[in-house]
Scaffold this motif. Structure first.
Motif, PDB file in Angstrom:
ATOM      1  N   TYR A  32       0.838  -1.205   0.000  1.00 29.64           N
ATOM      2  CA  TYR A  32       0.000   0.000   0.000  1.00 29.64           C
ATOM      3  C   TYR A  32       0.870   1.250   0.000  1.00 29.64           C
ATOM      4  N   GLU A  33       1.961   1.194   0.759  1.00 29.76           N
ATOM      5  CA  GLU A  33       2.838   2.360   0.821  1.00 29.76           C
ATOM      6  C   GLU A  33       3.507   2.617  -0.520  1.00 29.76           C
ATOM      7  N   THR A  34       3.921   1.553  -1.213  1.00 27.30           N
ATOM      8  CA  THR A  34       4.549   1.757  -2.529  1.00 27.30           C
ATOM      9  C   THR A  34       3.550   2.323  -3.527  1.00 27.30           C
ATOM     10  N   LYS A  35       2.261   2.056  -3.329  1.00 26.84           N
ATOM     11  CA  LYS A  35       1.218   2.561  -4.223  1.00 26.84           C
ATOM     12  C   LYS A  35       0.708   3.940  -3.801  1.00 26.84           C
ATOM     13  N   GLY A  36       1.251   4.493  -2.714  1.00 30.70           N
ATOM     14  CA  GLY A  36       0.856   5.828  -2.277  1.00 30.70           C
ATOM     15  C   GLY A  36      -0.452   5.882  -1.506  1.00 30.70           C
ATOM     16  N   LEU A  37      -0.951   4.731  -1.072  1.00 33.79           N
ATOM     17  CA  LEU A  37      -2.213   4.700  -0.334  1.00 33.79           C
ATOM     18  C   LEU A  37      -2.029   5.117   1.121  1.00 33.79           C
ATOM     19  N   ILE A  38      -0.876   4.777   1.685  1.00 34.72           N
ATOM     20  CA  ILE A  38      -0.535   5.175   3.050  1.00 34.72           C
ATOM     21  C   ILE A  38       0.893   5.702   3.031  1.00 34.72           C
ATOM     22  N   ASN A  46      15.782   3.615  11.352  1.00 32.02           N
ATOM     23  CA  ASN A  46      15.289   3.414   9.998  1.00 32.02           C
ATOM     24  C   ASN A  46      14.080   2.473   9.934  1.00 32.02           C
ATOM     25  N   GLN A  47      13.303   2.430  11.012  1.00 33.80           N
ATOM     26  CA  GLN A  47      12.088   1.617  11.034  1.00 33.80           C
ATOM     27  C   GLN A  47      10.891   2.490  10.669  1.00 33.80           C
ATOM     28  N   ARG A  48       9.949   1.890   9.946  1.00 32.61           N
ATOM     29  CA  ARG A  48       8.743   2.622   9.562  1.00 32.61           C
ATOM     30  C   ARG A  48       7.919   2.959  10.802  1.00 32.61           C
ATOM     31  N   ARG A  49       7.351   4.168  10.778  1.00 33.23           N
ATOM     32  CA  ARG A  49       6.406   4.594  11.808  1.00 33.23           C
ATOM     33  C   ARG A  49       5.243   5.272  11.095  1.00 33.23           C
ATOM     34  N   TYR A  50       4.031   4.881  11.490  1.00 31.26           N
ATOM     35  CA  TYR A  50       2.818   5.361  10.826  1.00 31.26           C
ATOM     36  C   TYR A  50       2.006   6.223  11.777  1.00 31.26           C
ATOM     37  N   PRO A  51       1.544   7.366  11.294  1.00 31.63           N
ATOM     38  CA  PRO A  51       0.599   8.151  12.091  1.00 31.63           C
ATOM     39  C   PRO A  51      -0.695   7.353  12.268  1.00 31.63           C
ATOM     40  N   ARG A  52      -1.408   7.568  13.355  1.00 31.67           N
ATOM     41  CA  ARG A  52      -2.656   6.852  13.622  1.00 31.67           C
ATOM     42  C   ARG A  52      -3.692   7.073  12.512  1.00 31.67           C
ATOM     43  N   ALA A  53      -3.585   8.187  11.791  1.00 33.58           N
ATOM     44  CA  ALA A  53      -4.513   8.456  10.677  1.00 33.58           C
ATOM     45  C   ALA A  53      -4.451   7.354   9.628  1.00 33.58           C
ATOM     46  N   MET A  54      -3.334   6.625   9.561  1.00 35.88           N
ATOM     47  CA  MET A  54      -3.198   5.558   8.567  1.00 35.88           C
ATOM     48  C   MET A  54      -4.145   4.391   8.871  1.00 35.88           C
ATOM     49  N   LEU A  55      -4.543   4.219  10.118  1.00 38.16           N
ATOM     50  CA  LEU A  55      -5.512   3.166  10.454  1.00 38.16           C
ATOM     51  C   LEU A  55      -6.804   3.360   9.675  1.00 38.16           C
ATOM     52  N   ARG A  56      -7.306   4.570   9.652  1.00 34.88           N
ATOM     53  CA  ARG A  56      -8.554   4.851   8.932  1.00 34.88           C
ATOM     54  C   ARG A  56      -8.346   4.740   7.433  1.00 34.88           C
ATOM     55  N   ARG A  57      -7.191   5.190   6.949  1.00 37.53           N
ATOM     56  CA  ARG A  57      -6.916   5.078   5.516  1.00 37.53           C
ATOM     57  C   ARG A  57      -6.876   3.611   5.085  1.00 37.53           C
ATOM     58  N   VAL A  58      -6.270   2.766   5.903  1.00 37.73           N
ATOM     59  CA  VAL A  58      -6.243   1.337   5.598  1.00 37.73           C
ATOM     60  C   VAL A  58      -7.668   0.787   5.582  1.00 37.73           C
ATOM     61  N   ALA A  59      -8.499   1.222   6.524  1.00 35.40           N
ATOM     62  CA  ALA A  59      -9.899   0.775   6.555  1.00 35.40           C
ATOM     63  C   ALA A  59     -10.629   1.197   5.283  1.00 35.40           C
ATOM     64  N   VAL A  60     -10.383   2.403   4.813  1.00 34.10           N
ATOM     65  CA  VAL A  60     -10.999   2.887   3.577  1.00 34.10           C
ATOM     66  C   VAL A  60     -10.525   2.032   2.394  1.00 34.10           C
TER      67      VAL A  60
END
Length: 150
Positions: A32-38, A46-60
């Motif tokens: 999803y990240e490579t496709k620009g969705l999140i 150098n570990q990925r960290r996601y804002p909590r807003a990504m939870l809703r984006r993944v749900a969408v």
């Protein structure tokens, strides 16, 4: 002794946490990240960290996929939202309104196919020449058997 974490770091999720909370595999999140969705940031290790807003984006994304919306269309729709914005119910209504017409068209087509299937089961012919399911809109069949195009 416990050290406090800066407030900005407390709002970030690791890829494992995002996967566990969203029910989506880590590999899918990377995809999803490579496709620009999140989108993620990287910490000092150098570990990925996601804002909590990504939870809703993944749900969408997951809901849109269940509707049969291609990822490219989902990405285009999500691009209209700020990346740090948690999609709201109003955002979902705006995004889904654009997909409603296509979904209704596909539902109508599935109903037609279902109704044709009932007729086909009744006759049992499954004729390549006449069956509307097997040979839908085949105008070349009127020219007889065999290939007709160069």
């Amino acid at each position: 002794m416990r050290t406090s974490t800066p407030a900005s770091q407390e709002k970030l999720l690791s890829v494992g946490q995002l996967a566990a909370r969203s029910g989506v595999a880590v590999t899918a999140l990377h995809f999803y990240e490579t496709k620009g969705l999140i989108q993620s940031t990287r910490n000092g290790g150098n570990q990925r960290r996601y804002p909590r807003a990504m939870l809703r984006r993944v749900a969408v994304v997951k809901m849109a996929q269940r509707l049969g919306i291609p990822l490219a269309e989902i990405a285009t729709a999500l691009a209209a939202l700020p990346i740090d914005h948690t999609p709201s119910a109003e955002d979902w209504q705006r995004l889904s309104a654009g997909w409603r017409e296509d979904l209704n068209r596909r539902i109508d087509e599935m109903i037609r196919l279902r109704d044709q299937l009932d007729g086909c089961i009744g006759c049992g012919c499954m004729s390549l020449k006449e069956c509307p399911l097997r040979n839908r809109q085949d105008h070349l069949a009127e020219s007889g058997p065999g290939p007709h195009l160069p």
